[in-house]
Design an enzyme around this catalytic site. Structure first.
Site, PDB file in Angstrom:
ATOM      1  N   THR A 282       0.814  -1.208   0.000  1.00 56.35           N
ATOM      2  CA  THR A 282       0.000   0.000   0.000  1.00 56.35           C
ATOM      3  C   THR A 282       0.851   1.263   0.000  1.00 56.35           C
ATOM      4  O   THR A 282       1.838   1.366   0.737  1.00 56.35           O
ATOM      5  CB  THR A 282      -0.934   0.006   1.219  1.00 56.35           C
ATOM      6  OG1 THR A 282      -1.688  -1.203   1.230  1.00 56.35           O
ATOM      7  CG2 THR A 282      -1.885   1.182   1.169  1.00 56.35           C
TER       8      THR A 282
ATOM      9  N   LYS B 243      -3.807   4.765  -1.928  1.00 60.33           N
ATOM     10  CA  LYS B 243      -4.826   5.496  -1.191  1.00 60.33           C
ATOM     11  C   LYS B 243      -5.174   6.791  -1.921  1.00 60.33           C
ATOM     12  O   LYS B 243      -4.288   7.546  -2.346  1.00 60.33           O
ATOM     13  CB  LYS B 243      -4.326   5.821   0.222  1.00 60.33           C
ATOM     14  CG  LYS B 243      -4.099   4.609   1.111  1.00 60.33           C
ATOM     15  CD  LYS B 243      -5.403   3.984   1.543  1.00 60.33           C
ATOM     16  CE  LYS B 243      -5.172   2.893   2.585  1.00 60.33           C
ATOM     17  NZ  LYS B 243      -6.428   2.315   3.082  1.00 60.33           N
TER      18      LYS B 243
ATOM     19  N   LYS C 150     -12.053  -7.950   7.148  1.00 56.91           N
ATOM     20  CA  LYS C 150     -10.971  -7.655   8.083  1.00 56.91           C
ATOM     21  C   LYS C 150     -11.341  -8.243   9.434  1.00 56.91           C
ATOM     22  O   LYS C 150     -12.469  -8.069   9.903  1.00 56.91           O
ATOM     23  CB  LYS C 150     -10.741  -6.145   8.198  1.00 56.91           C
ATOM     24  CG  LYS C 150     -10.222  -5.514   6.911  1.00 56.91           C
ATOM     25  CD  LYS C 150     -10.026  -4.012   7.052  1.00 56.91           C
ATOM     26  CE  LYS C 150      -9.505  -3.404   5.757  1.00 56.91           C
ATOM     27  NZ  LYS C 150      -9.387  -1.920   5.829  1.00 56.91           N
TER      28      LYS C 150
ATOM     29  N   ASP D  83      -4.600  -8.369   0.907  1.00 58.69           N
ATOM     30  CA  ASP D  83      -4.006  -7.077   1.260  1.00 58.69           C
ATOM     31  C   ASP D  83      -3.503  -7.173   2.695  1.00 58.69           C
ATOM     32  O   ASP D  83      -4.153  -6.713   3.638  1.00 58.69           O
ATOM     33  CB  ASP D  83      -5.052  -5.964   1.104  1.00 58.69           C
ATOM     34  CG  ASP D  83      -4.522  -4.600   1.524  1.00 58.69           C
ATOM     35  OD1 ASP D  83      -3.296  -4.416   1.525  1.00 58.69           O
ATOM     36  OD2 ASP D  83      -5.346  -3.729   1.862  1.00 58.69           O
TER      37      ASP D  83
END
Length: 338
Positions: free
Chosen positions: A123, A148, A245, A295
């Site tokens: 990321t 992002k 998550k 991720d």
């Protein structure tokens, strides 16, 4: 079982910017369960955009000391605590101690035949375009990058800067609720032009209805809009992927149930993280064995990680049994190197 719980602070390599927040370090709650002979460990960062704090998680866990002293299993835990960080840390610690007690690794009990390294996104924060370009070049081993975005007017330049640095890489973007339908539609030509493969959570989770009639050539993934198993049915039809998550749904037990429910709806599955050390990535790595997108680069953003830790090699992640979820024979002590 006895419960030990503590809060740890882990500095990041550099400030990490998303919509509405800049992180310089992270606080995580670590839970250790002991039955005299065996130890189980779990880690949680909590869900900050829902108001969770490490102190609240600590207090929720500590309040259950007497309950755990009397004995509890993962099934009972689901009804004692709501989804969130506290249940995640305890659920993962129960998976871990069960592996040691029963002599079967967690991945085996989760239905994985043999865990394999998975390509993980690396990321890049919402930095200036030239910094995005530099960061993308520095992640030379990455096979997949996630950028992002913030909706601040620089996103098109950020995307082009990353793509110019890495024309070969799989590219996803994450809006972290920073867009409106209008700003999303305005950016869409750039997303297509730059071969963006996934757009994660563009709109605020309270505005999902604005996506219902949207045509998007880019697959949309729900993150903040999907918390746990019960929220899957309420999703906008615009989403084709959900991001699971463990901190959101409350642990590995519910995460595996979410994979099954999502697949039954014909949707794709992604596993992500709220930042954390390798101790938090290891149970999510099991979920990743069933996912389309992984991720789990949280430790890559830290100045230091636990030892032993997850293995990041040639754009992939692998979590060995000695890190978490292994049998007593496979287990190694975890060092805290922050």
């Amino acid at each position: 079982m006895e419960i030990d719980v503590l809060i740890e602070t882990w500095p990041l390599i550099r400030p990490f910017r998303i919509t509405g927040h800049v992180y310089e370090d992270i606080e995580v709650v670590v839970v250790m369960l002991r039955d005299g002979e065996h130890v189980g460990r779990g880690e949680a960062a909590g869900v900050d955009y829902l108001g969770e704090t490490p102190r609240q998680i600590f207090e929720q866990v500590a309040a259950l000391r007497e309950t755990f002293a009397r004995g509890i299993d993962r099934t009972a835990l689901q009804s004692i605590l709501p989804p969130g960080g506290a249940r995640n840390a305890l659920d993962c610690a129960l998976w871990d101690i069960e592996s040691s007690q029963k002599g079967f690794p967690a991945w085996h009990r989760a239905g994985v035949e043999t865990p394999l390294p998975r390509i993980t996104t690396w990321t890049i924060g919402a930095e200036a375009p030239d910094a995005v370009h530099e960061r993308a070049q520095s992640y030379a081993d990455a096979l997949a990058l996630k950028l992002k975005l913030t909706g601040d007017g620089l996103d098109a330049e950020r995307i082009r800067a990353l793509r110019s640095a890495r024309p070969d890489v799989w590219l996803g973007v994450d809006g972290n609720q920073g867009f409106s339908r209008a700003s999303l539609e305005a950016l869409m030509p750039v997303l297509v032009e730059q071969r963006v493969a996934l757009f994660e959570q563009p709109l605020p989770m309270t505005c999902d209805q604005d996506l219902d009639t949207l045509y998007s050539p880019i697959p949309l993934a729900a993150d903040e809009s999907v918390q746990d198993l019960s929220s899957i049915e309420r999703l906008s039809p615009a989403y084709s992927i959900i991001n699971i998550k463990l901190d959101k749904c409350g642990g590995l037990t519910e995460a595996l149930a979410m994979v099954e429910a999502t697949r039954a709806r014909g949707m794709g599955v992604m596993v992500g993280n709220m930042l954390g050390t390798s101790l938090a990535m290891a149970p999510a790595f099991i979920v990743g064995q069933f996912c389309d997108v992984v991720d789990l680069d949280g430790p890559v953003l830290l100045r230091n990680d636990r030892a032993p830790g997850a293995v990041f090699d040639k754009g992939t992640i692998f979590c060995p049994d000695g890190l978490w979820g292994g049998t007593q024979m496979a287990r190694q002590p975890l060092d805290h190197h922050n």
